[in-house]
Design a protein around this motif. Structure first.
Motif, short mmCIF file in Angstrom:
data_model
loop_
_atom_site.label_atom_id
_atom_site.label_comp_id
_atom_site.label_asym_id
_atom_site.label_seq_id
_atom_site.Cartn_x
_atom_site.Cartn_y
_atom_site.Cartn_z
N UNK A 266 0.70 -1.16 -0.03
CA UNK A 266 0.03 0.01 0.11
C UNK A 266 0.82 1.31 -0.06
N UNK A 267 0.47 2.27 -0.99
CA UNK A 267 0.98 3.62 -0.77
C UNK A 267 -0.17 4.65 -0.67
N UNK A 268 0.21 5.74 -0.28
CA UNK A 268 -0.86 6.68 0.20
C UNK A 268 -1.52 7.22 -0.96
N UNK A 269 -1.09 6.99 -2.30
CA UNK A 269 -1.88 7.49 -3.25
C UNK A 269 -2.95 6.32 -3.79
N UNK A 270 -2.85 5.14 -3.08
CA UNK A 270 -3.74 4.33 -3.48
C UNK A 270 -5.17 4.36 -2.68
N UNK A 290 0.30 2.56 5.10
CA UNK A 290 1.04 2.49 3.89
C UNK A 290 2.38 1.75 4.43
N UNK A 291 2.89 0.84 3.30
CA UNK A 291 3.83 0.00 3.44
C UNK A 291 3.47 -1.36 3.73
N UNK A 292 2.10 -1.59 4.17
CA UNK A 292 1.42 -2.98 4.45
C UNK A 292 0.96 -3.51 3.01
N UNK A 293 1.07 -5.00 3.31
CA UNK A 293 0.81 -5.88 2.02
C UNK A 293 -0.48 -6.16 1.94
N UNK A 294 -1.14 -6.30 0.83
CA UNK A 294 -2.43 -6.71 0.86
C UNK A 294 -2.73 -8.15 0.50
N UNK A 295 -3.64 -8.82 0.98
CA UNK A 295 -3.78 -10.23 0.95
C UNK A 295 -4.86 -10.75 0.03
N UNK A 309 -5.69 -7.07 4.92
CA UNK A 309 -4.37 -6.51 5.04
C UNK A 309 -3.59 -7.36 5.68
N UNK A 310 -2.35 -7.75 5.48
CA UNK A 310 -1.66 -8.80 6.17
C UNK A 310 -0.91 -8.50 7.44
N UNK A 311 -1.09 -9.42 8.29
CA UNK A 311 -0.32 -9.22 9.73
C UNK A 311 -0.86 -7.94 10.32
N UNK A 312 -2.03 -7.49 10.07
CA UNK A 312 -2.35 -6.05 10.67
C UNK A 312 -2.63 -6.27 12.05
N UNK A 313 -2.09 -5.58 12.87
CA UNK A 313 -2.34 -5.67 14.36
C UNK A 313 -2.90 -4.26 14.84
N UNK A 314 -4.23 -4.36 15.27
CA UNK A 314 -5.11 -3.18 15.39
C UNK A 314 -4.57 -2.52 16.58
N UNK A 315 -4.25 -1.28 16.32
CA UNK A 315 -3.95 -0.54 17.55
C UNK A 315 -5.27 0.10 18.50
N UNK A 316 -4.94 -0.16 19.92
CA UNK A 316 -5.82 0.08 20.69
C UNK A 316 -5.79 1.85 20.84
#
Length: 318
Positions: A266-270, A290-295, A309-316
């Protein structure tokens, strides 16, 4: 009337005239339109309630369930009020720089409410230093001694100055202005005690009446203050339960600006931000994505969800 309006306490003024005024002051001719006698002494004697009348007033206040007290306008008046067993002493502005009076009053051990009309900050520091070691139960009221008081002379910012200078005592406001707006503002600034003069008719003879509130205004003031007290609420900023409906309906999410293929980084312009259905990542997460991989493939204008989104850890949220 005071109880019906929602006031907590009725406060009068008690003077023992020979102790409050010297002979010449009492003998001074008093020809004002407000006068009730030829001399100032006659005028004051006409208006002063007796000890028995004070006892009757206190008894009545107890019967209807509100507090009753008075400003002790001289040392002997304080002696009488102490004997009357009032819940607190009011120190009128005219005695705030009367240091022997303050010491004697403080030694009685009752809470004290001290007005600061006609005084300087330097004097108020002295008052604090005199009273505090004797009696820690006291508060200061910002006050300007003019009747009626013009808005430009109110200086509500002194409330904040007192809160900073005397953080260990409550600060309040004693107002002689017309209307209720300024007093409501004082409460919003943190005033813990509010004093206003009350009359049944502003057109009555006497200089205080026009600087007083009539019962309907007092009721309006109390209602407004109770509303402001509720509205002061908590200093913690967070999403509240009452906001959930609005958040569900209008809260925005991160949305794909273009079609994003599986495996893309992912980039910001997407990405863009819109009200999305279903809900996805909140707008504040856009830079973290930004920088995360789409699965999986994400269509153009589709909400970006955690599942995509791959391996996304939700921020609390803190």
């Amino acid at each position: 009337v005071l109880q019906d309006c929602g006031a907590d306490c009725a406060k009068f003024q008690k003077s023992e005239l020979e102790y409050k005024f010297n002979k010449k002051a009492l003998e001074r001719p008093y020809t004002s339109k407000h006068s009730w006698g030829k001399t100032y002494g006659e005028h004051k004697r006409h208006l002063e309630f007796s000890h028995d009348q004070y006892r009757e007033l206190k008894k009545y206040a107890e019967e209807i369930g509100i507090f009753f007290t008075a400003s002790g306008m001289d040392e002997m008046a304080v002696e009488f009020l102490h004997e009357l067993d009032v819940p607190f002493f009011k120190v009128g502005s005219g005695d705030t720089n009367n240091f022997p009076y303050l010491e004697k009053t403080a030694k009685k051990g009752r809470p004290m409410v001290i007005s600061s009309g006609m005084q300087s900050m330097n004097t108020m520091h002295q008052v604090y230093q005199i009273v505090k070691p004797i009696n820690p139960n006291f508060c200061f009221l910002q006050c300007t001694s003019a009747y009626p008081l013009q808005p430009e002379d109110v200086n509500l910012r002194v409330i904040s100055a007192y809160q900073s200078a005397f953080p260990d005592i409550p600060i309040g406001y004693s107002g002689h202005e017309t209307g209720i707006a300024i007093s409501v503002a004082a409460v919003a600034m943190g005033a813990k005690v509010l004093e206003r003069h009350v009359t049944l008719d502003k057109t009555w003879k006497g200089s205080d009446h026009q600087a007083s509130l009539e019962p309907n205004e007092l009721a309006e003031l109390v209602k407004a203050i109770r509303t402001v007290e509720k509205a002061m609420g908590s200093p913690i900023k967070q999403l509240l339960p009452c906001e959930m409906a609005c958040n569900e309906k209008l809260g925005k999410s991160v949305v794909a600006k273009v079609a994003i293929p599986e495996g893309a980084i992912l980039t910001l312009d997407m990405l863009t931000v819109k009200v999305g259905e279903p809900k996805g990542f909140p707008p504040e997460s856009i830079f973290d994505l930004v920088g995360q991989k789409v699965k999986r493939n994400i269509e153009e204008d589709e909400t970006v969800t955690e599942q995509a989104v791959e391996n996304h850890v939700k921020k609390v949220k803190c």
